[in-house]
Scaffold this motif. Structure first.
Motif, PDB file in Angstrom:
ATOM      1  N   ILE A 116       1.026  -1.253   0.208  1.00 49.17           N
ATOM      2  CA  ILE A 116       0.115  -0.322  -0.014  1.00 49.17           C
ATOM      3  C   ILE A 116       0.903   1.225   0.061  1.00 49.17           C
ATOM      4  N   VAL A 117       2.509   1.117   0.829  1.00 49.12           N
ATOM      5  CA  VAL A 117       2.705   2.400   0.976  1.00 49.12           C
ATOM      6  C   VAL A 117       3.656   3.031   0.111  1.00 49.12           C
ATOM      7  N   PHE A 118       3.872   1.830  -0.386  1.00 47.83           N
ATOM      8  CA  PHE A 118       5.296   2.032  -1.770  1.00 47.83           C
ATOM      9  C   PHE A 118       4.667   2.600  -2.688  1.00 47.83           C
ATOM     10  N   PRO A 119       3.587   2.406  -3.529  1.00 44.66           N
ATOM     11  CA  PRO A 119       2.921   2.538  -4.743  1.00 44.66           C
ATOM     12  C   PRO A 119       2.121   4.135  -4.520  1.00 44.66           C
ATOM     13  N   LEU A 120       1.590   4.005  -2.945  1.00 47.28           N
ATOM     14  CA  LEU A 120       0.648   5.619  -2.725  1.00 47.28           C
ATOM     15  C   LEU A 120       2.384   6.571  -2.891  1.00 47.28           C
ATOM     16  N   VAL A 121       3.323   6.456  -2.166  1.00 49.42           N
ATOM     17  CA  VAL A 121       4.165   7.211  -1.945  1.00 49.42           C
ATOM     18  C   VAL A 121       4.769   7.453  -3.886  1.00 49.42           C
ATOM     19  N   PHE A 122       5.008   6.689  -4.470  1.00 49.96           N
ATOM     20  CA  PHE A 122       5.229   6.928  -5.770  1.00 49.96           C
ATOM     21  C   PHE A 122       4.001   7.375  -6.586  1.00 49.96           C
ATOM     22  N   PHE A 123       3.429   7.265  -6.467  1.00 45.37           N
ATOM     23  CA  PHE A 123       2.048   7.220  -7.190  1.00 45.37           C
ATOM     24  C   PHE A 123       2.134   8.954  -6.476  1.00 45.37           C
ATOM     25  N   LEU A 124       2.230   9.782  -5.878  1.00 43.47           N
ATOM     26  CA  LEU A 124       2.576  11.258  -5.490  1.00 43.47           C
ATOM     27  C   LEU A 124       3.890  11.628  -5.648  1.00 43.47           C
ATOM     28  N   LEU A 125       4.537  10.889  -5.450  1.00 45.62           N
ATOM     29  CA  LEU A 125       5.765  11.789  -6.931  1.00 45.62           C
ATOM     30  C   LEU A 125       5.551  12.108  -7.747  1.00 45.62           C
ATOM     31  N   ILE A 126       4.889  10.759  -8.732  1.00 47.72           N
ATOM     32  CA  ILE A 126       4.493  11.299  -9.805  1.00 47.72           C
ATOM     33  C   ILE A 126       4.134  12.059 -10.183  1.00 47.72           C
ATOM     34  N   LEU A 127       3.214  12.825  -9.207  1.00 44.74           N
ATOM     35  CA  LEU A 127       1.719  13.310  -9.035  1.00 44.74           C
ATOM     36  C   LEU A 127       2.382  14.796  -8.449  1.00 44.74           C
ATOM     37  N   LEU A 128       3.569  15.262  -7.952  1.00 46.37           N
ATOM     38  CA  LEU A 128       4.519  16.777  -7.378  1.00 46.37           C
ATOM     39  C   LEU A 128       4.666  16.495  -8.899  1.00 46.37           C
ATOM     40  N   VAL A 129       5.820  15.666  -9.216  1.00 50.40           N
ATOM     41  CA  VAL A 129       7.168  15.894 -10.227  1.00 50.40           C
ATOM     42  C   VAL A 129       6.096  16.716 -11.923  1.00 50.40           C
ATOM     43  N   PHE A 137      -8.970   8.461  -6.912  1.00 47.20           N
ATOM     44  CA  PHE A 137      -9.569   8.432  -6.130  1.00 47.20           C
ATOM     45  C   PHE A 137      -9.863   6.594  -6.665  1.00 47.20           C
ATOM     46  N   GLY A 138     -11.106   6.264  -7.678  1.00 50.02           N
ATOM     47  CA  GLY A 138     -11.162   4.986  -7.167  1.00 50.02           C
ATOM     48  C   GLY A 138     -10.347   4.308  -7.822  1.00 50.02           C
ATOM     49  N   GLY A 139      -9.243   4.475  -8.798  1.00 53.39           N
ATOM     50  CA  GLY A 139      -8.391   3.805  -8.804  1.00 53.39           C
ATOM     51  C   GLY A 139      -7.685   3.151  -7.982  1.00 53.39           C
ATOM     52  N   ILE A 140      -7.018   4.575  -6.854  1.00 55.94           N
ATOM     53  CA  ILE A 140      -6.460   4.497  -4.859  1.00 55.94           C
ATOM     54  C   ILE A 140      -7.293   3.204  -4.820  1.00 55.94           C
ATOM     55  N   ALA A 141      -8.690   3.308  -4.370  1.00 53.20           N
ATOM     56  CA  ALA A 141      -9.301   2.297  -3.863  1.00 53.20           C
ATOM     57  C   ALA A 141      -9.726   1.193  -3.755  1.00 53.20           C
ATOM     58  N   GLY A 142      -9.048   1.260  -5.008  1.00 56.67           N
ATOM     59  CA  GLY A 142      -9.541  -0.193  -5.795  1.00 56.67           C
ATOM     60  C   GLY A 142      -7.840  -0.940  -5.845  1.00 56.67           C
ATOM     61  N   TYR A 143      -7.390  -0.295  -5.524  1.00 58.45           N
ATOM     62  CA  TYR A 143      -5.545  -0.719  -5.270  1.00 58.45           C
ATOM     63  C   TYR A 143      -5.954  -1.577  -3.885  1.00 58.45           C
ATOM     64  N   VAL A 144      -6.152  -0.697  -3.433  1.00 56.20           N
ATOM     65  CA  VAL A 144      -5.900  -0.487  -1.381  1.00 56.20           C
ATOM     66  C   VAL A 144      -7.393  -2.093  -1.183  1.00 56.20           C
ATOM     67  N   GLY A 145      -8.289  -2.041  -2.247  1.00 57.38           N
ATOM     68  CA  GLY A 145      -9.273  -2.626  -1.877  1.00 57.38           C
ATOM     69  C   GLY A 145      -8.793  -4.521  -2.341  1.00 57.38           C
ATOM     70  N   VAL A 146      -7.495  -4.206  -3.900  1.00 57.13           N
ATOM     71  CA  VAL A 146      -7.429  -5.524  -3.661  1.00 57.13           C
ATOM     72  C   VAL A 146      -5.927  -5.750  -2.933  1.00 57.13           C
ATOM     73  N   VAL A 147      -5.526  -4.922  -2.281  1.00 60.57           N
ATOM     74  CA  VAL A 147      -4.453  -5.339  -1.394  1.00 60.57           C
ATOM     75  C   VAL A 147      -4.958  -5.867  -0.169  1.00 60.57           C
ATOM     76  N   PHE A 148      -5.969  -5.235  -0.012  1.00 57.64           N
ATOM     77  CA  PHE A 148      -6.877  -5.758   1.614  1.00 57.64           C
ATOM     78  C   PHE A 148      -6.882  -7.247   0.992  1.00 57.64           C
ATOM     79  N   SER A 149      -7.758  -7.771   0.256  1.00 51.68           N
ATOM     80  CA  SER A 149      -8.304  -8.697   0.010  1.00 51.68           C
ATOM     81  C   SER A 149      -7.365  -9.961   0.182  1.00 51.68           C
ATOM     82  N   LEU A 150      -5.759  -8.972  -1.174  1.00 49.70           N
ATOM     83  CA  LEU A 150      -5.374 -10.508  -0.812  1.00 49.70           C
ATOM     84  C   LEU A 150      -4.373 -10.449   0.649  1.00 49.70           C
TER      85      LEU A 150
END
Length: 186
Positions: free
Chosen positions: A9-22, A42-55
């Protein structure tokens, strides 16, 4: 398992935020930002987090299933190993290697070991490998007996036989210890 969820969860979100800022153009494209894009992100992020929690939940259920299977199987396996060990000890004083070779006691050790492998208890892996090694050594010795002289050797004098008996006894004790530890955790 928590570290796995955190990592996923954390690494992809940090990566996403870095791309968003740069370079936000990578995520949003060249069109101006609007509510529709915001909800898509927001839906893409929520879907990814949902998949991780399901796993994570699936892995947790798998671990619980393995623990329950071990809890239900280990008492029978322990009784079987103790009975095999008792039969082997009884054979030691009254028989020779030839009669041990023809008995069905030694192959029962292999069956018990294969049953124990299916239980998937990591704390028993080391001792079960030791028992398997001692079992294979004794089995090779019994299978390799070709002379009548070697078949008449007393079982009581064979160090490989006693190594197997001792390792089986240790395995039964380890199973009992594991069961008590699991009962204490619940």
């Amino acid at each position: 398992m928590r570290s796995l969820v955190t990592t996923l969860i954390v690494f992809p979100l940090v990566f996403f935020l870095l791309i968003l800022l740069v370079k936000p153009i990578i995520i949003f494209g060249s069109a101006p930002f609007n509510a529709s894009m915001g909800w898509s992100v927001f839906g893409g992020i929520a879907g990814y987090v949902g998949v991780v929690f399901s796993l994570s939940a699936a892995l947790g259920v798998s671990k619980l299933s393995d623990r329950y299977f071990a809890k239900s199987r280990l008492p029978d396996l322990q009784k079987k190993i103790v009975a095999i060990n008792q039969n082997l000890t009884n054979q030691a004083s009254s028989s020779n290697m030839g009669s041990l070779r023809s008995s069905q006691i030694v192959p029962q050790v292999g069956v018990a070991l294969r049953s124990l492998e299916r239980v998937k208890v990591e704390s028993l892996n080391l001792i079960s490998k030791s028992v398997a090694k001692n079992y294979e050594t004794l089995k090779r010795k019994l299978d390799g007996m070709s002379s009548p002289f070697s078949a008449k050797l007393p079982v009581n004098d064979d160090p490989d036989f006693w190594a197997l008996v001792n390792s089986l006894s240790e395995l039964a004790d380890e199973i009992e210890t594991h069961r008590r530890e699991e009962d204490a955790r619940v």
